[in-house]
Design a protein around this motif. Structure first.
Motif, PDB file in Angstrom:
ATOM      1  N   MET A  39       0.560  47.703 -47.006  1.00 17.21           N
ATOM      2  CA  MET A  39       0.365  47.125 -45.668  1.00 17.21           C
ATOM      3  C   MET A  39      -0.519  45.887 -45.742  1.00 17.21           C
ATOM      4  O   MET A  39      -0.283  44.889 -45.048  1.00 17.21           O
ATOM      5  CB  MET A  39      -0.261  48.159 -44.734  1.00 17.21           C
ATOM      6  CG  MET A  39       0.645  49.312 -44.339  1.00 17.21           C
ATOM      7  SD  MET A  39      -0.182  50.392 -43.144  1.00 17.21           S
ATOM      8  CE  MET A  39       0.800  51.875 -43.298  1.00 17.21           C
ATOM      9  N   GLY A  40      -1.548  45.949 -46.580  1.00 17.23           N
ATOM     10  CA  GLY A  40      -2.418  44.782 -46.755  1.00 17.23           C
ATOM     11  C   GLY A  40      -1.664  43.605 -47.328  1.00 17.23           C
ATOM     12  O   GLY A  40      -1.839  42.457 -46.891  1.00 17.23           O
ATOM     13  N   GLU A  77       1.417  38.289 -46.285  1.00 13.01           N
ATOM     14  CA  GLU A  77       2.668  37.535 -46.261  1.00 13.01           C
ATOM     15  C   GLU A  77       3.099  37.174 -44.843  1.00 13.01           C
ATOM     16  O   GLU A  77       3.621  36.086 -44.611  1.00 13.01           O
ATOM     17  CB  GLU A  77       3.776  38.344 -46.948  1.00 13.01           C
ATOM     18  CG  GLU A  77       3.546  38.581 -48.417  1.00 13.01           C
ATOM     19  CD  GLU A  77       3.238  37.306 -49.168  1.00 13.01           C
ATOM     20  OE1 GLU A  77       3.997  36.338 -49.040  1.00 13.01           O
ATOM     21  OE2 GLU A  77       2.214  37.272 -49.873  1.00 13.01           O
ATOM     22  N   LEU A  78       2.874  38.074 -43.884  1.00 12.70           N
ATOM     23  CA  LEU A  78       3.311  37.823 -42.504  1.00 12.70           C
ATOM     24  C   LEU A  78       2.311  36.987 -41.721  1.00 12.70           C
ATOM     25  O   LEU A  78       2.650  36.389 -40.705  1.00 12.70           O
ATOM     26  CB  LEU A  78       3.569  39.148 -41.781  1.00 12.70           C
ATOM     27  CG  LEU A  78       4.676  40.028 -42.385  1.00 12.70           C
ATOM     28  CD1 LEU A  78       4.834  41.308 -41.578  1.00 12.70           C
ATOM     29  CD2 LEU A  78       5.992  39.280 -42.450  1.00 12.70           C
ATOM     30  N   GLY A  79       1.049  36.975 -42.167  1.00 12.33           N
ATOM     31  CA  GLY A  79       0.073  36.045 -41.614  1.00 12.33           C
ATOM     32  C   GLY A  79      -0.752  36.533 -40.448  1.00 12.33           C
ATOM     33  O   GLY A  79      -1.704  35.873 -40.055  1.00 12.33           O
ATOM     34  N   SER A  80      -0.417  37.672 -39.851  1.00 10.48           N
ATOM     35  CA  SER A  80      -1.209  38.171 -38.722  1.00 10.48           C
ATOM     36  C   SER A  80      -1.064  39.683 -38.631  1.00 10.48           C
ATOM     37  O   SER A  80      -0.054  40.255 -39.059  1.00 10.48           O
ATOM     38  CB  SER A  80      -0.756  37.536 -37.402  1.00 10.48           C
ATOM     39  OG  SER A  80       0.514  38.019 -37.010  1.00 10.48           O
ATOM     40  N   SER A  84       1.991  40.717 -36.348  1.00  9.19           N
ATOM     41  CA  SER A  84       3.279  40.780 -37.051  1.00  9.19           C
ATOM     42  C   SER A  84       3.332  41.981 -37.979  1.00  9.19           C
ATOM     43  O   SER A  84       4.373  42.647 -38.091  1.00  9.19           O
ATOM     44  CB  SER A  84       3.506  39.487 -37.847  1.00  9.19           C
ATOM     45  OG  SER A  84       3.590  38.371 -36.989  1.00  9.19           O
ATOM     46  N   THR A  85       2.205  42.276 -38.637  1.00  7.32           N
ATOM     47  CA  THR A  85       2.162  43.433 -39.532  1.00  7.32           C
ATOM     48  C   THR A  85       2.353  44.723 -38.750  1.00  7.32           C
ATOM     49  O   THR A  85       3.092  45.619 -39.174  1.00  7.32           O
ATOM     50  CB  THR A  85       0.819  43.472 -40.285  1.00  7.32           C
ATOM     51  OG1 THR A  85       0.619  42.229 -40.969  1.00  7.32           O
ATOM     52  CG2 THR A  85       0.797  44.608 -41.294  1.00  7.32           C
ATOM     53  N   GLY A  86       1.685  44.823 -37.595  1.00  6.23           N
ATOM     54  CA  GLY A  86       1.837  46.005 -36.758  1.00  6.23           C
ATOM     55  C   GLY A  86       3.271  46.200 -36.301  1.00  6.23           C
ATOM     56  O   GLY A  86       3.786  47.331 -36.282  1.00  6.23           O
ATOM     57  N   MET A  87       3.936  45.106 -35.918  1.00  6.55           N
ATOM     58  CA  MET A  87       5.335  45.199 -35.498  1.00  6.55           C
ATOM     59  C   MET A  87       6.224  45.617 -36.663  1.00  6.55           C
ATOM     60  O   MET A  87       7.174  46.393 -36.486  1.00  6.55           O
ATOM     61  CB  MET A  87       5.790  43.856 -34.927  1.00  6.55           C
ATOM     62  CG  MET A  87       5.098  43.474 -33.620  1.00  6.55           C
ATOM     63  SD  MET A  87       5.605  41.860 -32.987  1.00  6.55           S
ATOM     64  CE  MET A  87       7.324  42.177 -32.602  1.00  6.55           C
ATOM     65  N   ALA A  88       5.915  45.108 -37.867  1.00  4.48           N
ATOM     66  CA  ALA A  88       6.694  45.479 -39.052  1.00  4.48           C
ATOM     67  C   ALA A  88       6.531  46.960 -39.365  1.00  4.48           C
ATOM     68  O   ALA A  88       7.516  47.666 -39.650  1.00  4.48           O
ATOM     69  CB  ALA A  88       6.262  44.633 -40.254  1.00  4.48           C
ATOM     70  N   VAL A  89       5.293  47.459 -39.304  1.00  4.66           N
ATOM     71  CA  VAL A  89       5.033  48.878 -39.565  1.00  4.66           C
ATOM     72  C   VAL A  89       5.713  49.745 -38.511  1.00  4.66           C
ATOM     73  O   VAL A  89       6.298  50.790 -38.824  1.00  4.66           O
ATOM     74  CB  VAL A  89       3.513  49.150 -39.617  1.00  4.66           C
ATOM     75  CG1 VAL A  89       3.227  50.643 -39.628  1.00  4.66           C
ATOM     76  CG2 VAL A  89       2.895  48.487 -40.837  1.00  4.66           C
ATOM     77  N   ALA A  90       5.653  49.314 -37.245  1.00  4.04           N
ATOM     78  CA  ALA A  90       6.311  50.061 -36.168  1.00  4.04           C
ATOM     79  C   ALA A  90       7.819  50.114 -36.402  1.00  4.04           C
ATOM     80  O   ALA A  90       8.452  51.173 -36.224  1.00  4.04           O
ATOM     81  CB  ALA A  90       6.006  49.412 -34.818  1.00  4.04           C
TER      82      ALA A  90
END
Length: 731
Positions: free
Chosen positions: A639-640, A645-648, A651-657
């Motif tokens: 996740m880190g 790579e996603l920059g925020s 965006s990371t939260g949306m990817a994990v969701a």
């Protein structure tokens, strides 16, 4: 005085083999500052030479992290000598990097590798003429067979002692005039020996150099634009053509090729089959099946074969249980250790960590197979073959490289997405690469395979195929979002010739990956196992509950979250829910958690992990549990890497969701559909098969989810018209 030698070359040129031959056991592996790219350094035995192995790259243009790392080291760390490895079977492609290295003005030696292959082809290289054309020593070697390596070291020592860089290999007069103007404008702001490199990059409009010296770039801009008008092309293309024209002249004078057999080389003949449109995919699936049947085994009815990995895993698990666990328990009893401390040692630490370490043999066999396939050259063929499929789903074959890297570990797999030029494809790849099972997920696959499916290695093949299918489906779904929409980027890849794998490289790569697995078990898994033991051994009133795990803190938490997973077929058992949540820290924690929990629950009965799972999961719910844990959000470390790579974090939260929703949907479909098949929703209770019946609610929900997913997949791309308009405008 110690000499620092930088080793640089294209991927698959034999650089790693040469590095291992030069340094032997005198190696250190770390990471370059700020990136997860390996930094390998070593010392040549018997010589006062430190070797720095730079990442494999094709040029010194700063388009990828590897190119940035290599370029910054050569420019700012100033090695005493550079050894450029050139694949003698593909000189033209390799010399593109060589010409840029020579511009740096650092003493350079060319190692012309794979000369044994050149001799097999019947080609002849005039080494003296090639050395004269490039203005630096050229040494023919075969790193694999350790030929010419001593001569190379001697030439390196002489080049370093002289301190003289190579003579410039000049372009056409028109280009050289602009380069001379750039050198004059730079003045003494850069070291004299580096001035040509900076000047050439300014002419190419290199962003980093022009950002560092904007006034100089502005001063020569009119000359550059004039040259572009006369050549009717962009400057970077003009410079690339100029380099290849030089290379063509140099190779034409130095290389005499033997007449080629109309059938091509052995590599060519193999590739006609391995990369064909008809046989490419079946061969890939066949190779995958052979690997996992060899690791885990195969069973069908009364017929079964135990895989080599499973054989040694069973032995190691037996050794951990007896004499280690039983021996420690007896020792604690003999010296009067408290019941709680004994349970912590036996069930918490040894049970948790031991459950993970028990799968080490299977991990080592997997790493061995991957290293062999990589060393042979088959991995690049997989990317080439899969590109045809990926493009139909809106993805580029370039996404395959991070996915292949991700089979070892998701973190470098995510980081490898940086090499994809398209931002859209890069973001989609970073979001989906962890769908492919990494090494940490193999113990989970092996556990379910042994506990539910009698050790059938085809379950492992299913797991990897499922990962690829989910990635492909995600390619279509994610391209329907405006920010991620667009056409897939073209995929161009050089296929290296097949090689006999180097035993040293294969063994070293296997042991390095295996040691990383052991280190994680001894740190993250150890800490997690202790925390799990504490939560499962104490009540909310902080009373030790001596084996009555159902009254523990962890049990109450598990019961609270287990309702979420009931539609998937395994929510009735809170231990499975807890294992899934702890797996977010590290996927091995799923096994470590079960090892701790079921060790406490077993008490004196001594039931094994697989026996306990067999009473909890049917074939349908077992596959559902496996699918969810393979596809859902990866470990914290991954996740880190995704965040970088996603920059925020948004965006990371949306990817994990997205990953969690996709995992839930796939697991629901598997359980809802397979649960309707006779015998697939049966568990063993006290040795008796008990049919749990058809999961009607889950089946209805699965059909609805399938319908929604089908609609999203086949629905018209809402941004298709926008893409078509943009393409027409550009044309």
């Amino acid at each position: 005085m110690s000499v620092t030698m930088a080793l640089i070359g294209n991927p698959n040129c034999g650089k790693t083999t040469l590095f291992n031959k030069l340094t032997g056991a005198n190696q250190r592996v770390g990471n370059w500052p700020g990136v997860t790219i390996d930094k390998k350094t070593g010392r040549i035995h018997g010589h006062d030479i430190d070797v720095v192995d730079l990442p494999g790259i094709y040029s010194l243009s700063p388009y990828s992290p590897e190119e940035i790392v290599s370029r910054d080291f050569l420019l700012h760390e100033t090695p005493d000598v550079v050894v450029n490895i050139v694949d003698a079977t593909n000189i033209e492609r390799n010399l593109f990097l060589t010409l840029q290295v020579l511009d740096l003005g650092i003493p350079t030696v060319i190692a012309l590798n794979m000369m044994d292959q050149v001799e097999k082809l019947g080609d002849k290289v005039d080494v003296d003429r090639l050395s004269k054309s490039l203005g630096c020593p050229v040494v023919p070697i075969s790193a694999l067979k350790n030929k010419g390596v001593d001569d190379l070291v001697a030439k390196v020592e002489r080049a370093a002692a002289s301190g003289h860089g190579p003579d410039a290999v000049e372009f056409d007069r028109d280009i050289e005039d602009v380069i001379s103007s750039a050198v004059s404008s730079l003045g003494d702001r850069v070291p004299k020996e580096r001035s040509r490199f900076y000047a050439v990059k300014m002419v190419e409009r290199d962003e980093r150099v022009c950002g560092e010296f904007p006034d100089t770039c502005e001063a020569i801009s009119s000359e550059v634009e004039d040259l572009e008008r006369r050549m009717d092309d962009e400057m970077d293309s003009i410079m690339a053509d100029a380099r290849y024209n030089l290379i063509s002249d140099i190779v034409g004078q130095s290389l005499k090729r033997a007449p080629r057999n109309g059938k091509g080389t052995l590599s060519d003949r193999i590739d006609r089959v391995v990369t064909s449109r008809i046989w490419g995919i079946p061969i890939f699936l066949g190779v995958l099946s052979i690997v996992f049947l060899g690791i885990i085994g195969f069973s069908w009815g009364d017929f079964s074969i135990t895989g080599i990995g499973t054989y040694f895993t069973d032995w190691l698990n037996g050794f951990i249980e007896d004499p280690i666990q039983s021996g420690v328990a007896e020792w604690c009893a003999s010296i009067g250790v408290s019941e709680a401390m004994t349970s912590l040692l036996v069930d918490g630490i040894i049970g948790g960590v031991g459950a993970v370490i028990g799968f080490l043999p299977q991990m080592l066999v997997l790493f061995l197979a991957l290293c062999i396939l990589e060393d042979i050259g088959y991995m690049s063929r997989i990317a080439f073959v899969m590109d045809r499929i990926f493009r139909h789903f809106g993805l580029s074959g370039k996404s395959l490289i991070p996915i292949l890297v991700g089979t070892g570990c998701g973190v470098p797999g995510i980081m490898a997405s940086r090499t994809i030029e398209s931002e859209r494809d890069r973001r989609i790849t970073a979001m989906t690469v962890t769908f492919i099972p990494c090494g940490a997920k193999l113990p989970v696959i092996a556990m379910i395979t042994s506990a539910i499916f009698g050790g059938n290695g085809l379950v492992a093949v299913f797991s990897y195929v499922l990962g690829i299918v989910v990635i492909l489906i995600s390619g279509i779904i994610l391209k329907k979002f405006r920010r991620l929409s667009g056409e897939a980027t073209p995929f161009i890849m050089e296929l290296p010739p097949y090689h006999i794998p180097s035993a040293v490289n294969v063994i070293k790569g296997t042991l390095d990956r295996g040691w990383a697995f052991v280190k994680k078990a001894g740190t993250i898994i150890l800490l997690a196992s202790i925390v799990i033991w504490v939560l499962s051994s104490y009540t909310w009133g902080l009373q030790y509950n001596a084996g009555d795990i159902n009254d523990s803190i962890l049990a109450s938490i598990g019961h609270a979250i287990s309702y979420v997973f009931m539609p998937l077929g395994w929510g009735d058992n809170w231990e499975l829910s807890v294992g899934t949540i702890t797996g977010l820290i590290a996927k091995e924690n799923v096994i470590g958690t079960f090892g701790t929990l079921f060790g406490i629950e077993a008490g004196e009965s001594g039931e094994g992990l697989e026996a306990v799972l067999g009473t909890m999961l049917s074939s349908a719910s077992g596959l559902s549990f496996l699918a969810f844990n393979l596809i859902c959000a990866p470990c914290f470390a991954a996740m880190g890497a995704m965040h970088r790579e996603l920059g925020s974090w948004k965006s990371t939260g949306m990817a994990v969701a997205y990953q969690c929703v996709m995992a839930y949907a796939v697991a629901l479909i598997i359980y809802g559909i397979l649960g309707c098949i006779d015998g697939w929703n049966t568990i063993m209770v006290d040795g008796v098969a008990t049919d749990l019946g058809v999961p009607v609610a889950s089946t209805v929900a699965a059909i609805i989810v399938l319908a929604v997913m089908a609609y999203v997949l086949w629905a018209k791309d809402p941004f298709r018209q926008l893409h078509d308009g943009s393409r027409e405008a550009s044309e």
